[in-house]
Design a protein around this motif. Structure first.
Motif, PDB file in Angstrom:
ATOM      1  N   MET A 257       0.828  -1.417  -0.003  1.00 33.52           N
ATOM      2  CA  MET A 257       0.052   0.033   0.087  1.00 33.52           C
ATOM      3  C   MET A 257       0.942   1.188  -0.154  1.00 33.52           C
ATOM      4  SD  MET A 257      -2.829  -1.453  -0.416  1.00 33.52           S
ATOM      5  CE  MET A 257      -3.938  -0.050  -0.104  1.00 33.52           C
ATOM      6  N   LYS A 258       2.030   1.254   0.483  1.00 37.75           N
ATOM      7  CA  LYS A 258       2.902   2.107   0.577  1.00 37.75           C
ATOM      8  C   LYS A 258       3.872   2.529  -0.509  1.00 37.75           C
ATOM      9  CE  LYS A 258       2.483   2.553   5.506  1.00 37.75           C
ATOM     10  NZ  LYS A 258       3.162   2.269   6.991  1.00 37.75           N
ATOM     11  N   MET A 275      -5.612 -11.010  -3.528  1.00 33.26           N
ATOM     12  CA  MET A 275      -4.838  -9.962  -3.569  1.00 33.26           C
ATOM     13  C   MET A 275      -4.995  -9.344  -5.008  1.00 33.26           C
ATOM     14  SD  MET A 275      -3.964  -9.208  -0.843  1.00 33.26           S
ATOM     15  CE  MET A 275      -4.105  -9.832   0.691  1.00 33.26           C
ATOM     16  N   SER A 276      -5.006 -10.402  -5.974  1.00 36.00           N
ATOM     17  CA  SER A 276      -5.086  -9.740  -7.454  1.00 36.00           C
ATOM     18  C   SER A 276      -6.359  -9.021  -7.669  1.00 36.00           C
ATOM     19  CB  SER A 276      -4.720 -11.066  -8.619  1.00 36.00           C
ATOM     20  OG  SER A 276      -6.048 -12.005  -8.365  1.00 36.00           O
ATOM     21  N   ASP A 277      -7.429  -9.661  -7.196  1.00 34.12           N
ATOM     22  CA  ASP A 277      -8.561  -8.762  -7.282  1.00 34.12           C
ATOM     23  C   ASP A 277      -8.429  -7.235  -6.686  1.00 34.12           C
ATOM     24  OD1 ASP A 277      -9.821 -10.799  -8.743  1.00 34.12           O
ATOM     25  OD2 ASP A 277     -11.186 -11.162  -7.088  1.00 34.12           O
ATOM     26  N   MET A 278      -7.813  -7.120  -5.466  1.00 38.32           N
ATOM     27  CA  MET A 278      -7.585  -6.061  -4.846  1.00 38.32           C
ATOM     28  C   MET A 278      -6.642  -5.001  -5.766  1.00 38.32           C
ATOM     29  SD  MET A 278      -5.476  -5.062  -1.348  1.00 38.32           S
ATOM     30  CE  MET A 278      -4.062  -5.226  -2.089  1.00 38.32           C
ATOM     31  N   ILE A 279      -5.747  -5.775  -6.246  1.00 37.21           N
ATOM     32  CA  ILE A 279      -4.723  -5.111  -7.117  1.00 37.21           C
ATOM     33  C   ILE A 279      -5.448  -4.339  -8.274  1.00 37.21           C
ATOM     34  CG2 ILE A 279      -2.566  -4.832  -8.418  1.00 37.21           C
ATOM     35  CD1 ILE A 279      -1.892  -5.201  -5.650  1.00 37.21           C
ATOM     36  N   SER A 280      -6.172  -5.329  -8.967  1.00 40.45           N
ATOM     37  CA  SER A 280      -6.703  -4.958 -10.271  1.00 40.45           C
ATOM     38  C   SER A 280      -8.028  -3.846  -9.892  1.00 40.45           C
ATOM     39  CB  SER A 280      -7.316  -6.230 -11.073  1.00 40.45           C
ATOM     40  OG  SER A 280      -8.288  -6.799 -10.095  1.00 40.45           O
ATOM     41  N   SER A 281      -8.640  -3.924  -9.110  1.00 41.68           N
ATOM     42  CA  SER A 281      -9.749  -2.982  -8.846  1.00 41.68           C
ATOM     43  C   SER A 281      -9.086  -1.661  -8.281  1.00 41.68           C
ATOM     44  CB  SER A 281     -10.625  -3.495  -7.536  1.00 41.68           C
ATOM     45  OG  SER A 281     -11.714  -2.637  -7.156  1.00 41.68           O
TER      46      SER A 281
END
Length: 398
Positions: A257-258, A275-281
């Motif tokens: 995040m940083k 995590m891939s869904d978090m990154i893509s979103s």
């Protein structure tokens, strides 16, 4: 004009709901007018999986071993509601899980970056690639509902018949248990895939698990990565000017995040899924992510990293207009076509894949996009296109 010729088929895995509708539109408008498309077709729609007792999923994975390149549409992994909705014989397992178990390897997912779609995390100035292990864990689990008081144990019976037991829990009432597994060979393949990919694209590699809590399961992942790195890759990484870094999964999340991005983040199967869904979103949309399964034997399976867009499908069935983002599905096709061209020495096919991706990005950067992107773009006065109009706008540029 002469269509671009192919010599070897791509394995085509059709899917479900709205993505299945987009799949056909993409073929009709973006592929078939330009390519003499050769595919070996498998219908992985839920009804056909049910009819074949899910054998079609196994067959599609075995075909991928034969032809080496596959492209897959999003598919439904049924829950109890889907069993009822589709009148299924049983709650079939995740098709992706089945295919990945057969092909092994690692799923690499990276955001598709376009001007005008800025990440939610403002310090992310470079893409973050998720490397997701593609075998085992919760996707190959065994589960049991415990009806009441009693003892649950892990039991390993060796080839010579000797048993090793480990207490899971002494139940005093009802509960649930889950057994997951992995195999060292697959973890080793995962590690080598990640190290090789990092060297290919000259980016630092992070790996994270929860070894402080899972002192045998997760710790084994950590140990295998470190042993392989020290023995085979440390010098290569040093020469390439990149680093390998291990940390706990919760620490990795905080660091990500940083960070400014620009590295590969290797995760176990479930962690990588989430995590891939978090990154893509956070980079813009779940529909703006490339995803490719790379196996150590050289098999490649390209897919969209998102679901079947159920809500839009129900609108589509009612005859209502939808504005569904097809970018990830288009990039699944372009990735597979480029790899097929690379393997078969077909420069025209590789160049077509590049042009298809450029036409897609240029359409968005010109301010023509689906509703999900229009809601977050910094481009002034974007034109919101419906599902079909967006694909036709790309076809016009192509």
């Amino acid at each position: 004009m002469d269509k671009i010729k192919m010599t070897t088929p791509i394995v085509e895995m059709d899917g479900d709901e709205m993505t299945r509708i987009l799949w056909q539109m993409i073929k009709d408008d973006l592929l078939l007018p330009f390519i003499d498309l050769k595919t070996e077709y498998y219908d992985l729609g839920l009804e056909h999986r049910n009819e074949t007792d899910d054998q079609v999923t196994v067959d599609s994975a075995l075909a991928t071993k034969k032809y080496k390149v596959a492209v897959k549409c999003a598919t439904i992994t049924p829950n109890a509601a889907r069993v009822e909705e589709y009148n299924l014989k049983e709650m079939w397992k995740s098709p992706n899980g089945t295919i990945r178990a057969i092909l092994d390897g690692t799923v690499f997912r990276a955001p598709i970056v376009v001007k005008g779609i800025e990440p939610c995390v403002k310090n992310w100035v470079k893409p973050i690639t998720i490397a997701r292990h593609a075998y085992g864990d919760v996707y190959k689990n065994a589960e049991m509902k415990i009806p009441g008081a009693g003892k649950a144990e892990l039991v390993y019976t060796a080839a010579d018949g000797t048993e090793t037991r480990e207490l899971i829990h002494d139940f005093t009432g009802a509960g649930i248990i889950q057994g997951i597994h992995n195999i060292n060979d697959s973890i080793e393949s995962f590690a080598r895939s990640c190290f090789n990919y990092a060297l290919d694209i000259k980016q630092d590699l992070w790996f994270a698990t929860k070894d402080t809590i899972s002192k045998k399961y997760d710790h084994t992942f950590k140990d295998i990565f470190q042993e392989i790195f020290d023995a085979e890759y440390a010098k290569k990484f040093e020469e390439a000017g990149i680093t390998y870094f291990y940390t706990l999964i919760d620490d990795a999340v905080a660091r990500v995040m940083k960070s400014e991005g620009g590295y590969i983040w290797a995760c176990k199967n479930y962690d990588g899924d989430v995590m891939s869904d978090m990154i893509s979103s956070a980079f813009g949309s779940l529909a703006m992510m490339t995803s490719v399964l790379v196996s150590p034997e050289g098999y490649y399976e390209y897919e969209a990293a998102h679901g079947t867009v159920q809500r839009h499908y129900y609108k589509h069935l009612k005859g209502e207009e939808t504005s569904t983002n097809s970018v990830a599905t288009i990039f699944a096709w372009s990735g597979a076509l480029r790899k097929r061209g690379e393997m078969d020495g077909l420069k025209d096919l590789m160049e077509f894949a590049d042009r298809l991706e450029k036409a897609t990005i240029d359409t968005i950067e010109a301010g023509e996009m689906t509703k999900d992107l229009a809601l977050i773009t910094s481009i002034p006065n974007p034109v919101v296109l419906n599902s079909e109009e967006f694909i036709k706008a790309i076809a016009k540029r192509l």
